[in-house]
Design an enzyme around this catalytic site. Sequence first.
Site, mmCIF file in Angstrom:
data_model
loop_
_atom_site.group_PDB
_atom_site.id
_atom_site.type_symbol
_atom_site.label_atom_id
_atom_site.label_comp_id
_atom_site.label_asym_id
_atom_site.label_seq_id
_atom_site.Cartn_x
_atom_site.Cartn_y
_atom_site.Cartn_z
ATOM 1 N N LYS A 157 -8.054 10.233 32.115
ATOM 2 C CA LYS A 157 -7.386 11.200 31.389
ATOM 3 C C LYS A 157 -6.368 10.709 30.129
ATOM 4 O O LYS A 157 -6.097 9.733 29.976
ATOM 5 C CB LYS A 157 -6.195 11.990 32.223
ATOM 6 N N GLY A 163 -4.371 20.800 28.343
ATOM 7 C CA GLY A 163 -5.690 21.876 28.171
ATOM 8 C C GLY A 163 -6.954 21.131 28.519
ATOM 9 O O GLY A 163 -8.320 21.933 28.133
ATOM 10 N N GLU A 199 -6.923 8.110 37.640
ATOM 11 C CA GLU A 199 -6.411 8.596 38.691
ATOM 12 C C GLU A 199 -7.665 9.129 39.547
ATOM 13 O O GLU A 199 -8.771 8.963 39.381
ATOM 14 C CB GLU A 199 -5.793 10.088 38.520
ATOM 15 N N LYS A 200 -7.148 8.554 40.897
ATOM 16 C CA LYS A 200 -8.209 8.859 41.927
ATOM 17 C C LYS A 200 -8.675 10.385 41.959
ATOM 18 O O LYS A 200 -7.599 11.308 41.747
ATOM 19 C CB LYS A 200 -7.796 8.564 43.346
ATOM 20 N N LYS A 236 -5.865 28.661 32.890
ATOM 21 C CA LYS A 236 -5.401 29.533 34.223
ATOM 22 C C LYS A 236 -5.882 30.663 33.617
ATOM 23 O O LYS A 236 -5.631 31.256 32.517
ATOM 24 C CB LYS A 236 -4.146 29.264 34.377
ATOM 25 N N ARG A 291 9.088 23.833 28.800
ATOM 26 C CA ARG A 291 8.981 24.897 28.083
ATOM 27 C C ARG A 291 8.689 26.035 29.115
ATOM 28 O O ARG A 291 8.593 25.899 30.302
ATOM 29 C CB ARG A 291 7.698 25.109 27.131
ATOM 30 N N VAL A 294 3.501 30.767 30.135
ATOM 31 C CA VAL A 294 2.654 32.044 30.329
ATOM 32 C C VAL A 294 2.827 32.754 31.815
ATOM 33 O O VAL A 294 3.286 33.883 31.657
ATOM 34 C CB VAL A 294 1.348 31.876 29.918
#
Length: 446
Positions: A157, A163, A199-200, A236, A291, A294
């Site tokens: 990552k 996003g 990360e795993k 999402k 923040r 949505v």
Amino acid sequence: MPEHILVANRGEIAIRVLRTAADLEIESTAVHALDDSLSLHTRHADHVIDLKEEGVAAYLNIDNIIRAALENGCDAIHPGYGFLAENDRFAEICRDHGITFVGPSPHAIRSMGDKSTAKTTMQDVGVPTVPGSEGLLASPVEASELAESMGYPVMIKATAGGGGRGMRLVPDASQLESLYKAAQGEAEAAFGNPGLYMEKFIDRPRHVEVQVLADRHGNVVHLGERDCSIQRRHQKLLEEAPSPALDPDLRRRMGEAAVAAARSINYEGAGTVEFLLDRSGGFYFMEMNTRIQVEHPVTEMVTGVDLIAEQLRIAGGEPISVRQEDIQLTGHAIECRINAEDARHNFRPAPGRITGWLPPGGPGVRVDSHVYTGYDIPPFYDSLIGKLIVWGKDRDHAMTRMKRALNECAVTGIPTTVEFHLEMLDRPEFINGDVHTKFVEQEMLP
């Protein structure tokens, strides 16, 4: 409380902020790009300023936005979500010009904006995190050694990511180097920061996030969770509150972890702590969004708390208006994102003219939107044209009400995600609450 607020955003979130400003009798100013003058948010403000620039660049031009605020006598700026909402430099410039930034401090934004640093911070205060690298990866060789010790598959990552950009799933050792370099290149291009961490990989996780509010008086509360597992390409599509996967004990523990996360960085404002939830009930910190989000309306529907009003109160130095013991989750809420996309062709964006727009109504139905019949959807922005939110006395009631509302929702001229949502609500997996973050891509897309 601010006296005159500039909303540095567009579309439905700008309208959402402007409505609460009007409820609180706060004077308001809207801004718009050259191509965005007919967006409905420009009709909801007391004053409107043309940024005299086209597209996304207009809403990212800090100098122009600060100038607009100063020239119009604004004492506060609300950034909404996206654009400059998590830009620590923008928050600093607001402060330097004596303008209240409706959001957390620049330090808090930086603390959570870098994913690797955020993970270390969470570990220091005992918030569970996904097993992985300690800090950034130095090279593909180091990444390979760590992956071998953890076991494949692993996730690479971008530390400055969001996003889904700069993220790669590495299934085995043979693909690590190529995927590492691809993620690094994408991260550099998207964020100007090539830093990666590992990360795993957690198989079939749910995405569950906890809404928090914190003020400068040391008060921090959580308002329950939202389940955001229905997504595609890490974006999402449908959210609900509360999550069907949580029991009261797990809800309490995740809420306490989210509060600890906010306290650890002296957070102020509305924020969301996002977790991955595995099938055994283990949860792991993923990131904190500094923040409004949505999907905040589903939390408002089940708690009765106006999150934008709380943001404005906190920014003005007032304490949060609710205590933890006051917050009760009542009923169930679902939000469907109505996007100008063709879901049958891999959610292909579909800008164009809306020839007909008739949103649903009735008991327990809320629509947040900035479009209307005859509106031309610009190709420069996010494809979201509206959010359909319903409340029901329980999850079954909310699903039934959402199907009724979707069937009432009439949009012509462009393809939308309405039919996708109707299909989702009829899926036995969704009805039974047995979904995960890859469900749409693995189970529904051709």
